[in-house]
Design an enzyme around this catalytic site. Structure first.
Site, PDB file in Angstrom:
ATOM      1  N   CYS A  90      40.327  90.112  92.094  1.00 35.33           N
ATOM      2  CA  CYS A  90      39.037  90.733  91.795  1.00 35.33           C
ATOM      3  C   CYS A  90      37.909  89.684  91.876  1.00 35.33           C
ATOM      4  CB  CYS A  90      39.066  91.446  90.449  1.00 35.33           C
ATOM      5  SG  CYS A  90      37.697  92.607  90.209  1.00 35.33           S
ATOM      6  N   HIS A 186      43.980  94.968  91.326  1.00 36.47           N
ATOM      7  CA  HIS A 186      44.585  94.330  90.144  1.00 36.47           C
ATOM      8  C   HIS A 186      46.107  94.502  90.099  1.00 36.47           C
ATOM      9  CE1 HIS A 186      40.983  93.061  87.913  1.00 36.47           C
ATOM     10  NE2 HIS A 186      40.408  94.080  88.521  1.00 36.47           N
ATOM     11  N   GLU A 188      48.142  92.727  88.572  1.00 33.97           N
ATOM     12  CA  GLU A 188      48.655  92.347  87.246  1.00 33.97           C
ATOM     13  C   GLU A 188      48.735  93.522  86.273  1.00 33.97           C
ATOM     14  OE1 GLU A 188      44.320  92.390  86.383  1.00 33.97           O
ATOM     15  OE2 GLU A 188      45.563  91.928  88.128  1.00 33.97           O
TER      16      GLU A 188
END
Length: 212
Positions: A90, A186, A188
């Site tokens: 990001c 994202h 994660e």
């Protein structure tokens, strides 16, 4: 195996869990000495980059932390000089782009495609054949994102390898010669049940760059 996360402990819990899930040791730090003990660097998501760093005045950037920007650019330079791998997520992808001379579109008109008011927006992307991301996911992938800015001019040596087909927003990059890669989404925290896509594959590929 240690992976540095260039951010603040209060803002990087998702990244700590992400790195730990692969059995690596996360090191959340912006200090030169601690970064030197790490094998790779993650530049995490966060607010917007101070526009002065890409030669513009503020016309849409929000949640700016200039001191953090400076420290993240410094961390990136440290790893580049040592030719150690860097993964931007990001804002981290945007830091990479600016560091190589690119710029940022400060408030894209299609932000609603990429940012949901109360969480991540999920949307389709297309991936360049032959890229590292194509090897992980194939030609298409639904990803999660939460951004209102995007790469404008690509930095020197960087290639776009993933885009949103509806507005051509750049969703992933790689450097042509250096072990530097980034995603605008994202991995994660992606919901695998919604996408059939494992975010851990991105981290595993990143780790392979310095563990082979």
């Amino acid at each position: 195996m240690k992976i540095a996360i260039a951010g603040k402990p209060s803002e990087t819990a998702n990244y700590v869990r992400y790195v730990s899930s692969l059995g690596a040791t996360p090191v959340v730090s912006l200090e030169t000495a601690l970064l030197d003990t790490c094998d790779g660097l993650i530049l995490p998501g966060g607010g917007d980059i101070t526009p002065a760093f890409f030669g513009e005045k503020n016309h849409g950037s929000r949640n700016i932390d200039t001191e953090l920007d400076i420290l993240q650019f410094r961390a990136m330079k440290q790893f580049l000089q040592a030719r150690r791998p860097i993964l931007g997520i990001c804002k981290g992808l945007q830091i990479i782009n600016v560091a190589f001379g690119g710029n940022i579109l400060q408030d894209i008109p299609t932000a609603s495609r990429h940012r949901y008011e109360n969480g991540d927006q999920y949307h389709q992307t297309v991936i360049a054949e032959g890229s590292w991301l194509y090897a992980l996911y194939g030609p298409k992938a639904i990803v999660n994102s939460a951004h209102h800015q995007a790469i404008g001019l690509l930095g020197k040596g960087l290639s776009c390898i993933q885009q949103c087909p509806k507005d051509q927003c750049i969703e992933a990059i790689v450097h042509e010669d250096l072990p530097v890669l980034g995603v605008q989404w994202h991995p994660e925290r992606i919901d695998q049940s919604r996408t059939m896509l494992s975010g851990e594959k991105v981290l595993a590929y990143f780790v392979s760059l310095f563990s082979s």
